[in-house]
Design an enzyme around this catalytic site. Structure first.
Site, short mmCIF file in Angstrom:
data_model
loop_
_atom_site.label_atom_id
_atom_site.label_comp_id
_atom_site.label_asym_id
_atom_site.label_seq_id
_atom_site.Cartn_x
_atom_site.Cartn_y
_atom_site.Cartn_z
N HIS A 1 0.88 -1.20 0.00
CA HIS A 1 0.00 0.00 0.00
C HIS A 1 0.90 1.23 0.00
O HIS A 1 1.58 1.49 -0.98
CB HIS A 1 -0.93 -0.11 1.22
N HIS B 1 -2.25 -2.51 -9.79
CA HIS B 1 -3.18 -1.88 -8.87
C HIS B 1 -4.41 -2.76 -8.75
O HIS B 1 -4.83 -3.36 -9.74
CB HIS B 1 -3.58 -0.49 -9.37
N ASP C 1 2.70 5.53 -7.13
CA ASP C 1 3.90 5.42 -6.30
C ASP C 1 5.16 5.20 -7.10
O ASP C 1 6.26 5.36 -6.59
CB ASP C 1 3.73 4.30 -5.27
N1 CMC Z 1 5.03 -7.31 -10.56
C1 CMC Z 1 4.88 -8.52 -11.15
N2 CMC Z 1 3.72 -9.20 -11.23
C2 CMC Z 1 2.64 -8.61 -10.67
C3 CMC Z 1 2.70 -7.36 -10.04
C4 CMC Z 1 3.95 -6.70 -9.99
N3 CMC Z 1 4.08 -5.50 -9.41
N4 CMC Z 1 1.48 -7.01 -9.57
C5 CMC Z 1 0.66 -8.03 -9.90
N5 CMC Z 1 1.37 -8.99 -10.57
C6 CMC Z 1 0.82 -10.23 -11.16
C7 CMC Z 1 0.52 -11.26 -10.08
O1 CMC Z 1 1.65 -12.09 -9.84
C8 CMC Z 1 -0.63 -12.02 -10.70
O2 CMC Z 1 -0.11 -12.86 -11.69
P1 CMC Z 1 -0.84 -14.29 -12.02
O3 CMC Z 1 -2.18 -13.93 -12.56
O4 CMC Z 1 0.06 -14.94 -13.00
O5 CMC Z 1 -0.90 -15.02 -10.70
C9 CMC Z 1 -1.42 -10.90 -11.42
O6 CMC Z 1 -0.44 -9.90 -11.73
C10 CMC Z 1 -2.54 -10.29 -10.60
O7 CMC Z 1 -1.97 -9.85 -9.35
P2 CMC Z 1 -2.72 -9.80 -7.97
O8 CMC Z 1 -1.73 -9.99 -6.87
O9 CMC Z 1 -3.89 -10.72 -8.01
O10 CMC Z 1 -3.26 -8.33 -7.95
P3 CMC Z 1 -3.82 -7.58 -6.70
O11 CMC Z 1 -4.91 -6.70 -7.19
O12 CMC Z 1 -4.14 -8.50 -5.59
O13 CMC Z 1 -2.57 -6.70 -6.19
C11 CMC Z 1 -1.06 -4.92 -5.89
C12 CMC Z 1 -2.43 -5.34 -6.43
C13 CMC Z 1 -0.94 -3.41 -5.98
C14 CMC Z 1 -0.92 -5.30 -4.41
C15 CMC Z 1 0.04 -5.62 -6.73
O14 CMC Z 1 -0.07 -5.26 -8.07
C16 CMC Z 1 1.44 -5.33 -6.20
O15 CMC Z 1 1.92 -6.01 -5.29
N6 CMC Z 1 2.13 -4.27 -6.76
C17 CMC Z 1 3.42 -3.88 -6.27
C18 CMC Z 1 3.28 -3.03 -5.04
C19 CMC Z 1 2.76 -1.64 -5.35
O16 CMC Z 1 3.20 -0.95 -6.26
N7 CMC Z 1 1.79 -1.15 -4.54
C20 CMC Z 1 1.22 0.17 -4.64
C21 CMC Z 1 -0.21 0.15 -5.01
S1 CMC Z 1 -0.79 1.77 -5.53
C22 CMC Z 1 -0.75 2.77 -4.18
C23 CMC Z 1 -1.68 2.38 -3.09
O17 CMC Z 1 -2.86 2.11 -3.35
O18 CMC Z 1 -1.23 2.37 -1.97
#
Ligand code: CMC
Length: 427
Positions: free
Chosen positions: A267, A309, A366
């Site tokens: 986050h 996201h 971010d």
């Molecule tokens: N790098 C590589 N792969 C990713 C990433 C990433 N940053 N984010 C998602 N994926 C992949 C994930 O492995 C999954 O792949 P598969 O379908 O093959 O299993 C797919 O994309 C869907 O991911 P998810 O984990 O189901 O997506 P989510 O909605 O649960 O997670 C997130 C969203 C923001 C937590 C995630 O994208 C992440 O960890 N990003 C990196 C951390 C980040 O930048 N966070 C800031 C968010 S924006 C500011 C805020 O709101 O605070």
């Protein structure tokens, strides 16, 4: 107009039940399942609440498919260009942009609350010299509950309002004190001749022996950053504030809960993680290609920080604004260009990569905000504190909205129990 309904049929019993579909101003309808258990004997299962609408809200609208973000109806790009952070605070709290008189009154009100009780300074001084600023922030905001007994009646609208004003006004002061304590520097009192952002920069970077020379471009960049982070609908920290507040917890305790939730790297901690990642690429000699390969490798827990996201499956509209801001600021400050160039290279490489295209993973806000904060000389361990400072108005606006909502009740999700079946204690 007839009420739209959805029919759910239990294939075992053959029983069909109708559920109302609730429509908002924009966005998809929501199936109202309040009576689901009563009518069907089932709960829903939705880990991470990705498909669950937990409240009705008129503060912020996001369309993640199209990359749209509106606050009280106004598009974020127009607010970032034309508004100020304090005007944005007024808008989020009150629902409308202020008239000139309302804006001037609101500015004066916020200014009357910028100082903190002298004991808060002692409180912060009680932390270990190497305490993380977020640890100090979460503790200190929670501790505000012990200073304002005069305004903790959550059922009194005036108490709620003054607490909101206190939080918005004091967060920059507390944030700067967390930084000063960490650096062993003297705390600076607020200067109410300065505007909100300039005053924060003054408390951060001036010392009693020397004033801080303000750069208008730096102040503008920070102001836009605060606007971009002011609210974002029912994200983890905002939902935490609502959930904590739903039990009747006071606003300072509720916001402290939100700060704790924001702290995590998935986050608000992401902007710090982005800089760590870029520096690591720079210093380790790792290439963009190997970094991307690691992010795609399912056996490697590494993810590209600042990408993806939960809601945006298109470009984060805030990321577009902030990327432009990055250019302007770095040109003006002659700042950290290599890191920014690396970020642009990484962004380009992911946009052309099938893995990121298929999963619709784009740079989020971010990805760039860390570069801006760094160019402003804000140390990395303060990045999430900056986010918390900006988001405080969003949190408190949701907390206030919740208390005005006739449907509001304590938050209490259910579960699927997977533990042992009932058994007898050994005799
Ligand atoms: N790098 C590589 N792969 C990713 C990433 C990433 N940053 N984010 C998602 N994926 C992949 C994930 O492995 C999954 O792949 P598969 O379908 O093959 O299993 C797919 O994309 C869907 O991911 P998810 O984990 O189901 O997506 P989510 O909605 O649960 O997670 C997130 C969203 C923001 C937590 C995630 O994208 C992440 O960890 N990003 C990196 C951390 C980040 O930048 N966070 C800031 C968010 S924006 C500011 C805020 O709101 O605070």
């Amino acid at each position: 107009m007839t009420q739209k309904t959805i029919t759910l049929t239990d294939n075992t019993s053959g029983k069909s039940t109708d559920f109302d579909v609730l429509e908002g101003t924009h966005g998809p309808g929501c199936i109202a399942i309040k009576n689901l258990y009563k009518d069907t004997g089932y709960f829903t299962y939705d880990p991470g609440y990705g498909m669950t609408g937990s409240c009705k809200s008129s503060i912020t609208f996001i369309n993640g498919e199209e990359g749209i973000l509106l606050h009280r109806g106004y598009p974020i790009d127009q607010l970032a260009e034309k508004s100020s952070y304090l005007e944005m605070c007024y808008l989020l709290l009150n629902g409308e942009l202020p008239t000139d008189t309302e804006a001037s009154d609101f500015n004066s009100t916020i200014k009357t609350h910028t100082m903190v009780h002298e004991n808060i300074r002692d409180f912060i001084n009680g932390f270990r010299y190497d305490a993380h600023p977020m640890a100090m922030l979460v503790g200190t905001v929670g501790a505000l509950s012990s200073f304002y007994h005069d305004s903790l009646d959550i059922n009194n609208p005036e108490h709620r309002e003054i607490s909101a004003h206190r939080l918005i006004a004091k967060l920059p002061t507390i944030a700067s004190y967390c930084y000063k304590h960490h650096r062993g520097l003297p705390f600076m009192y607020p200067d109410n001749d300065l505007d909100y952002v300039q005053n924060f920069l003054h408390m951060m970077f001036a010392v009693p022996a020397q004033d801080y020379v303000q750069s208008p471009v730096a102040a503008k960049a920070l102001e836009v950053m605060l606007i971009l982070h002011a609210d974002h609908e029912q994200n983890a920290s905002t939902s935490t504030v609502r959930l904590a507040g739903s039990s009747g917890a006071n606003p300072f305790a509720s916001i402290a809960a939100g700060i704790a939730s924001l702290w995590g790297p998935a986050h608000g901690g992401a902007n710090e993680a982005v800089i760590n990642m870029l520096e690591n690429i720079e210093q380790s000699g790792e290439t963009i290609a190997t970094t991307i390969a690691r992010a795609k490798d399912k056996d490697d827990p590494f993810r590209l920080m600042g990408f993806g996201h939960r809601v945006y499956k298109n470009f984060d509209p805030r990321a577009k604004i902030i990327a432009k801001l990055c250019h302007e600021l770095l040109d003006d400050l002659d700042g950290d260009q290599p890191l920014f160039d690396l970020a642009l290279e990484l962004e380009q490489a992911t946009l052309n990569d099938e893995y990121f295209q298929e999963r619709r993973l784009y740079p989020n806000v971010d990805f760039y905000s860390g570069i801006i904060l760094r160019a402003l000389n804000i140390p990395m361990n303060m990045f999430t504190v900056m986010f918390a400072m900006a988001r405080t108005v969003g949190w408190i606006s949701h907390w206030m909205e919740m208390h005005n909502d006739p449907e509001f009740r304590i938050g209490r999700p259910r579960q699927i129990y997977t533990g042992p079946a009932k058994r007898d204690y050994p005799s």
